[in-house]
Design a protein around this motif. Structure first.
Motif, PDB file in Angstrom:
ATOM      1  N   VAL A 169       9.041  12.900   0.351  1.00 12.97           N
ATOM      2  CA  VAL A 169       9.135  11.375   0.158  1.00 12.97           C
ATOM      3  C   VAL A 169       8.927  10.871  -1.246  1.00 12.97           C
ATOM      4  CG1 VAL A 169       7.782  11.469   2.254  1.00 12.97           C
ATOM      5  CG2 VAL A 169       6.479  11.619  -0.044  1.00 12.97           C
ATOM      6  N   LYS A 170       9.380   9.541  -1.164  1.00 11.23           N
ATOM      7  CA  LYS A 170       9.550   9.149  -2.651  1.00 11.23           C
ATOM      8  C   LYS A 170       8.199   8.739  -3.179  1.00 11.23           C
ATOM      9  CE  LYS A 170      14.001   7.057  -1.807  1.00 11.23           C
ATOM     10  NZ  LYS A 170      14.783   5.515  -1.550  1.00 11.23           N
ATOM     11  N   SER A 171       7.015   8.747  -2.411  1.00 21.69           N
ATOM     12  CA  SER A 171       5.792   8.119  -2.728  1.00 21.69           C
ATOM     13  C   SER A 171       5.362   9.362  -3.805  1.00 21.69           C
ATOM     14  CB  SER A 171       4.825   8.218  -1.640  1.00 21.69           C
ATOM     15  OG  SER A 171       3.473   7.869  -2.212  1.00 21.69           O
ATOM     16  N   LYS A 172       4.763   8.948  -4.999  1.00 23.67           N
ATOM     17  CA  LYS A 172       4.157  10.018  -6.059  1.00 23.67           C
ATOM     18  C   LYS A 172       2.843   9.950  -5.833  1.00 23.67           C
ATOM     19  CE  LYS A 172       8.269  10.187  -7.831  1.00 23.67           C
ATOM     20  NZ  LYS A 172       8.986  11.484  -7.353  1.00 23.67           N
ATOM     21  N   SER A 173       2.068   9.596  -4.640  1.00 19.82           N
ATOM     22  CA  SER A 173       0.572   9.628  -4.519  1.00 19.82           C
ATOM     23  C   SER A 173       0.259  11.091  -4.166  1.00 19.82           C
ATOM     24  CB  SER A 173       0.360   8.814  -3.219  1.00 19.82           C
ATOM     25  OG  SER A 173      -0.996   9.040  -2.819  1.00 19.82           O
ATOM     26  N   ASP A 217      -2.668   3.738  -0.766  1.00 18.84           N
ATOM     27  CA  ASP A 217      -1.714   4.491  -1.367  1.00 18.84           C
ATOM     28  C   ASP A 217      -1.835   5.978  -0.901  1.00 18.84           C
ATOM     29  OD1 ASP A 217       0.475   5.119  -3.235  1.00 18.84           O
ATOM     30  OD2 ASP A 217      -1.031   5.718  -4.921  1.00 18.84           O
ATOM     31  N   TYR A 218      -0.807   6.752  -0.334  1.00 22.63           N
ATOM     32  CA  TYR A 218      -0.724   7.944   0.153  1.00 22.63           C
ATOM     33  C   TYR A 218       0.672   8.528   0.144  1.00 22.63           C
ATOM     34  CZ  TYR A 218       0.148   4.753   3.948  1.00 22.63           C
ATOM     35  OH  TYR A 218       0.506   3.838   4.946  1.00 22.63           O
ATOM     36  N   PHE A 219       0.862   9.632   0.511  1.00 27.00           N
ATOM     37  CA  PHE A 219       2.294  10.297   0.639  1.00 27.00           C
ATOM     38  C   PHE A 219       2.588  10.434   2.059  1.00 27.00           C
ATOM     39  CE2 PHE A 219      -0.135  14.157  -0.404  1.00 27.00           C
ATOM     40  CZ  PHE A 219       0.382  14.982   0.723  1.00 27.00           C
ATOM     41  N   ALA A 220       1.478  10.648   2.952  1.00 30.26           N
ATOM     42  CA  ALA A 220       1.892  10.839   4.270  1.00 30.26           C
ATOM     43  C   ALA A 220       0.395  10.925   4.819  1.00 30.26           C
ATOM     44  CB  ALA A 220       2.304  12.581   4.199  1.00 30.26           C
ATOM     45  N   VAL A 221       0.812  10.636   6.348  1.00 31.37           N
ATOM     46  CA  VAL A 221      -0.441  10.838   7.172  1.00 31.37           C
ATOM     47  C   VAL A 221      -0.160  11.432   8.527  1.00 31.37           C
ATOM     48  CG1 VAL A 221      -0.746   8.203   6.645  1.00 31.37           C
ATOM     49  CG2 VAL A 221       0.355   8.814   8.790  1.00 31.37           C
ATOM     50  N   LEU A 222      -1.261  11.888   9.197  1.00 32.78           N
ATOM     51  CA  LEU A 222      -1.608  12.911  10.153  1.00 32.78           C
ATOM     52  C   LEU A 222      -2.138  12.446  11.438  1.00 32.78           C
ATOM     53  CD1 LEU A 222      -0.989  15.857  11.691  1.00 32.78           C
ATOM     54  CD2 LEU A 222      -2.722  16.473  10.322  1.00 32.78           C
ATOM     55  N   HIS A 243       5.988   3.948   6.634  1.00 32.11           N
ATOM     56  CA  HIS A 243       7.298   3.628   6.094  1.00 32.11           C
ATOM     57  C   HIS A 243       7.526   2.997   4.896  1.00 32.11           C
ATOM     58  CE1 HIS A 243       9.372   6.264   9.553  1.00 32.11           C
ATOM     59  NE2 HIS A 243       8.684   6.924   8.855  1.00 32.11           N
ATOM     60  N   ALA A 244       6.716   1.504   5.277  1.00 33.17           N
ATOM     61  CA  ALA A 244       6.815   0.701   4.102  1.00 33.17           C
ATOM     62  C   ALA A 244       6.318   1.324   2.840  1.00 33.17           C
ATOM     63  CB  ALA A 244       6.251  -0.445   4.465  1.00 33.17           C
ATOM     64  N   LYS A 245       5.451   2.126   2.895  1.00 25.87           N
ATOM     65  CA  LYS A 245       4.698   2.806   1.568  1.00 25.87           C
ATOM     66  C   LYS A 245       5.527   3.891   1.124  1.00 25.87           C
ATOM     67  CE  LYS A 245       0.846   0.734   1.742  1.00 25.87           C
ATOM     68  NZ  LYS A 245       0.035   0.020   0.414  1.00 25.87           N
ATOM     69  N   GLN A 246       6.860   4.254   1.894  1.00 29.03           N
ATOM     70  CA  GLN A 246       7.564   5.417   1.191  1.00 29.03           C
ATOM     71  C   GLN A 246       7.027   6.597   1.553  1.00 29.03           C
ATOM     72  OE1 GLN A 246       8.785   4.132  -2.802  1.00 29.03           O
ATOM     73  NE2 GLN A 246      10.884   3.510  -1.996  1.00 29.03           N
ATOM     74  N   ALA A 247       6.373   6.773   2.367  1.00 30.27           N
ATOM     75  CA  ALA A 247       5.586   8.089   3.115  1.00 30.27           C
ATOM     76  C   ALA A 247       6.015   8.380   4.183  1.00 30.27           C
ATOM     77  CB  ALA A 247       4.061   7.474   3.013  1.00 30.27           C
TER      78      ALA A 247
END
Length: 963
Positions: A169-173, A217-222, A243-247
């Motif tokens: 993903v693009k998120s750097k979190s 702020d996060y890179f993914a959720v489960l 998806h709006a968070k690029q996650a």
């Protein structure tokens, strides 16, 4: 009539009869083999190979060898200590029916369970078709475009999904959000995986916490779908937020529920994971079961694990092969995206066959029945004053029972049923395929107050509607391919299974001489107990007093493995060798941290090491430093010393394989261990080659601090086409507190945490190794090791004039495997090691390990199980192939038109009207006279690997796609 003298009763009561059945070499054979090698006795051979400095001084303290019947009787007593209650626990494990045609013809069939990983595509077409069916099934049910060929379990699949998302993903979190209503074991394994990678796991245990977390702020959720407590959440709006968070949005989805629910792929999920256990595979106290992972098409080249793809063979016919990232850890090493080099193939085949047998209508009927029973159960509970929590349900109801919780759970146990206590004030009830009307009546009786009228089942069942929200009911089709709509009669299914197994080479047909993979006998007596109900039908999170048989089995097997390895403690939780490596490195890391030396992060790994070693080191956050090997393939001690001194302050460990990956006992291993210890590091001894050590030398005695074992190698659990496996991690005394384990289910205080979903990992296959040890005893296990070494040296000696052995000790001997050097032939003939591997198929053999650890070589490991006749048959085939190469070298056949370049030869290609080749048809057929009746015909010609990667199909495709 000849009178025979009486024999002592002790001879008639032969308790060591199994040893002779497991070991294929008889006494007369042994003398012949020793003569070929140039040694006078087996003892002299072993003494000349195993360094005297590490040789065991005392025999292993194991029970004396038992007969097959006696061992089975003893194990039956242990199994009877387990209590098989009716399980309503759920939590990712459910009762299921294994169709008899699949149970007998797949799970109990050596044609399926003794096959190896399908790296040689041409002799693996049957099991790869079954795996392609598995991938198609997962894609269809999840609504995702691509899926792999199985993962180890749902929890590790979720952990792998987390790291897949992190690198995609693009998120750097560095934050990973996990819904608190995921399965607890999944949360634990994810937390274990996240910690060394610097990933922060945020648990959202309520709806407000979830909403707050998704706004951060996060890179993914489960999220679990349905949740562990049964709730069915509408996740569509949440996916848009993520998806709006690029996650990335990861969904752990129940595949049976997906026949009725809108699947993750239809509401925008990026990755779906889960288990296929309830598709015909018994609970088995936690495993083995095939997990799955599916993802968006854009992520396919980062997808961990194996992927079966469709390609074409040299004749233009469709053919299956492993695609893309297969074994990437052996190529990319510490840059690999995962250390997994195995799967759960046999359980995946069973799950796919379950879907083939039932078809889409059958699966939907099973799911509708479960959902209907759940709705009826809910109506009755509501009538009894226990309304389920709102939120819809598929198979699981959650009830707020407050102070009555434990009393109701105890009442259930008194009636041989298990409910799940959830957050102390709730009870969860999960139904499954095996639920009956009597079960519903039983459940109602647990909640009925004295004198309270019982609900009337018949009154509820008319027009019952499932508790699935209307907006989340599935409308799309699935399993539309003909394979899922054809084989629904038992006759049809039986013939389909047989047709697939006939395409493959497994140990039931011939020797599989794979170096480093140890394809030894999986004795029938060892296999019998795995389907006993007392082992197969217990829930991994049942109360401990119901699992006393497993507890005894675990305790005994761990004690025996400690004797075999010389270590102080062992955990059987890792359900693959790669997980054992990972757990061992976690233990080392945790040990250093406990001493206030968490900065120690340098892992020294010889250049010859297995590729999983550097990949595992990377997964625990260590920095890999490669050390050199000398011209003989041994660890270069001078370079190792220099690296130890250079990194002394930060040295965490060294990872070595012993005997070495090159098939040699290195003479200075004790000095190597002492050197690393001097600089504060620990020594990890990869147990992949334990088949050359058991009873002869013990890593825990000669300086090892940690080892993993492969029970699917040395201790006879079948490879099953590439899984299941068990990878116990063994440690010395001061590392015992850091062995992996769950912090729930009665296991507390583990500083490393859980590495597998179930406390005992692949518990259901542990009886196989127990039986092997029990029937062999200390002397039998030692004899197996010595005969394995004898057989490898016999092959090396017999083939010396045809294929030189690349690495050997000073006296010319090898350990339990030998590397045949084919590189000099390429320049003279154009023939490569791969050509020889494919030509061996024509002679009816699975190829040895190809181009590992040295490109252009074949690594041969015969194991102790093979007879002299079979060893000689293999040797004859290799010599015959060498003569064919010489004909090419002499110019009798062109370099581009000879039987090696066109191997393997299908029957169809040999029967064509015109024969365009420079060699006769009968040469192409490669029929050895003494085996004419047993000729194996490969179903496809050589598979085009490049075409398969350029034109990637990873699910069932119609034949029109090739037109």
């Amino acid at each position: 009539m000849l009178m025979q003298s009486a024999r002592p009763l002790g001879e008639l009561e032969n308790t060591t009869e199994f040893i002779a059945r497991h070991i294929g070499i008889e006494e007369a054979d042994e003398q012949h083999m020793l003569s070929a090698i140039g040694e006078t006795s087996r003892r002299a051979l072993i003494d000349s190979i195993v360094p005297r400095s590490i040789a065991r001084k005392n025999p292993m303290k194991l029970p004396a060898a038992a007969t097959e019947a006696a061992a089975l009787a003893e194990l039956r007593r242990i199994a009877n200590r387990n209590q098989v209650f009716k399980s309503f626990i759920g939590q990712g494990y459910h009762g299921t029916y294994t169709p008899g045609v699949i149970l007998r013809n797949v799970l109990e069939n050596p044609a399926w369970y003794t096959a190896y990983t399908p790296y040689q595509a041409e002799i693996s077409q049957g099991r790869m078709e079954a795996l392609l069916n598995f991938q198609t099934m997962v894609c269809d049910l999840t609504g995702m475009p691509i899926a792999n060929a199985s993962m180890l379990d749902e929890a590790t699949a979720a952990a792998e999904a987390m790291t897949l998302a992190k690198r995609s993903v693009k998120s750097k979190s560095n934050t990973f959000i996990v819904a608190g209503d995921c399965h607890p074991q999944t949360i634990e394994v994810v937390q274990t995986r996240a910690k060394p990678l610097g990933i922060e796991v945020v648990l959202a245990n309520s709806a407000p916490e979830w909403d707050r977390a998704l706004s951060g702020d996060y890179f993914a959720v489960l999220a679990q779908y349905p949740s562990t407590s049964g709730r069915i959440d509408d996740l569509r709006a949440d996916v848009q937020k993520v998806h709006a968070k690029q996650a990335a949005f990861i969904v752990a989805a129940d595949l049976l529920a997906m026949t009725l629910l809108v699947p993750p792929g239809e509401f925008g999920a990026d990755i779906a994971v889960g288990t296929t256990q309830r598709f015909g595979m018994p609970m088995g106290a936690g495993g083995p079961h095939a997990a799955y992972m599916a993802c968006r098409d854009e992520l396919k080249r980062s997808l961990p694990g194996r992927l079966v793809g469709v390609s074409v063979d040299t004749h233009g016919n469709p053919a299956y092969r492993l695609a893309l990232q297969t074994r990437e850890q052996h190529i990319r090493r510490e840059k690999a995206t995962s250390n997994i080099c195995t799967a759960q193939v046999l359980p995946a085949v069973i799950a796919s066959m379950y879907a083939v047998y039932h078809g889409p209508q059958g699966l939907r009927r099973i799911a509708q029945r479960v959902a209907s029973y759940t709705a009826i159960l809910a109506r009755g509970l509501e009538q009894l004053g226990y309304p389920p929590r709102p939120g819809g349900a598929f198979d699981t109801l959650s009830l707020h029972t407050g102070a009555e919780t434990e009393a109701i759970a105890a009442r259930a146990r008194s009636k041989h049923a298990n409910l799940r206590v959830y957050f102390e004030e709730y009870l969860c009830i999960s139904l499954d395929e095996t639920t009956t009307r009597d079960d519903i009546q039983l459940l109602w009786s647990l909640f009925a107050k004295p004198g309270h009228a019982m609900p009337d089942f018949a009154k509820f069942e008319k027009g019952i509607e499932p508790l699935i929200p209307a907006e989340l009911r599935r409308t799309s089709d699935y399993l539309t391919h003909p394979v899922f709509n054809t084989h629904h009669s038992e006759t049809g299914m039986l013939r389909y299974i047989r047709a697939l197994s006939d395409k493959d080479l497994a140990l039931d047909r011939s020797m599989i001489p794979l170096g480093s993979c140890t394809m030894k006998l999986n004795a029938t007596s060892e296999m019998i107990p795995i389907t006993w109900p007392e082992f197969a039908h217990v829930h991994p999170f049942a109360p401990q007093d119901q699992l006393q048989g497993y507890a005894e089995l675990d305790e005994q097997l761990r004690a025996w493995l400690c004797e075999a390895t010389g270590y102080a403690g062992i955990s059987l939780q890792p359900n693959a060798g790669s997980q054992g490596e990972y757990a061992g490195l976690l233990a080392i890391k945790a040990f250093h941290e406990s001493k206030g030396q968490g900065h120690r992060n340098i892992c020294l790994i010889p250049s010859s090491a297995h590729g999983t070693n550097p990949a595992s080191a990377q997964m625990v956050g260590m920095q890999v430093v490669v050390t050199a090997c000398d011209a003989n393939g041994n660890v270069d001690l001078a370079d190792l010393q220099a690296k130890c001194e250079q990194h002394s302050a930060n040295l965490s460990c060294v990872m070595i394989t012993y005997p070495s990956t090159h098939g040699v006992f290195e003479m200075q291993v004790k000095e190597l261990c002492a050197l690393v210890h001097k600089h504060g590091g620990r020594v990890y001894v990869d147990g992949a080659n334990m088949n050359a050590l058991v009873g002869v030398a013990a890593p825990g005695e000669f300086g090892g601090d940690v080892s993993h074992l492969n029970l699917h190698k040395t201790f006879c659990i079948p490879h099953g086409g590439g899984g299941p496996g068990v990878g116990p991690v063994c440690v010395v005394e001061d590392l015992v507190p850091f062995l992996p384990g769950h912090n729930s289910g009665g296991l507390v205080g583990h500083k490393v945490g859980a590495v597998s979903a179930a406390p005992l990992g692949n518990a259901a296959v542990l009886p196989i190794s127990w039986m092997y040890c029990r029937m062999m005893g200390a002397e039998g296990l030692k004899q197996a090791t010595e005969v394995a070494i004898l057989s490898a040296n016999y092959i090396s000696a017999r083939l010396r004039d045809h294929y030189p052995t690349l690495y050997a000790s000073a006296n010319g001997h090898v350990a339990h495997e030998c590397i045949l050097d084919l590189r000099p032939m390429k320049e003279a003939s154009g023939v490569t090691a791969e050509d020889v591997a494919k030509r061996l198929i024509d002679y009816g053999f699975h190829a040895p390990t190809l181009s590992f650890p040295v490109p252009g070589t074949l690594m041969v490991e015969p194991t102790e199980s093979e007879t002299l006749d079979e060893l000689d048959r293999f040797i004859a085939a290799m010599i015959a192939i060498r003569e064919e190469i010489r004909r090419v070298e002499r110019g009798e056949w062109p370099q581009d038109d000879n039987p090696l370049k066109h191997a393997p030869h299908t029957a169809a290609s040999l029967l064509k009207g015109e024969w365009p080749h420079a060699y006769p048809r009968e040469v192409g057929a490669a029929v050895l006279d003494e085996r004419r009746h047993a000729k194996y015909w490969p179903p496809v010609g050589r598979v085009d690997n490049v075409y398969g990667d350029r034109n990637l199909f990873c699910s069932c495709v119609p034949m029109s796609a090739y037109e």
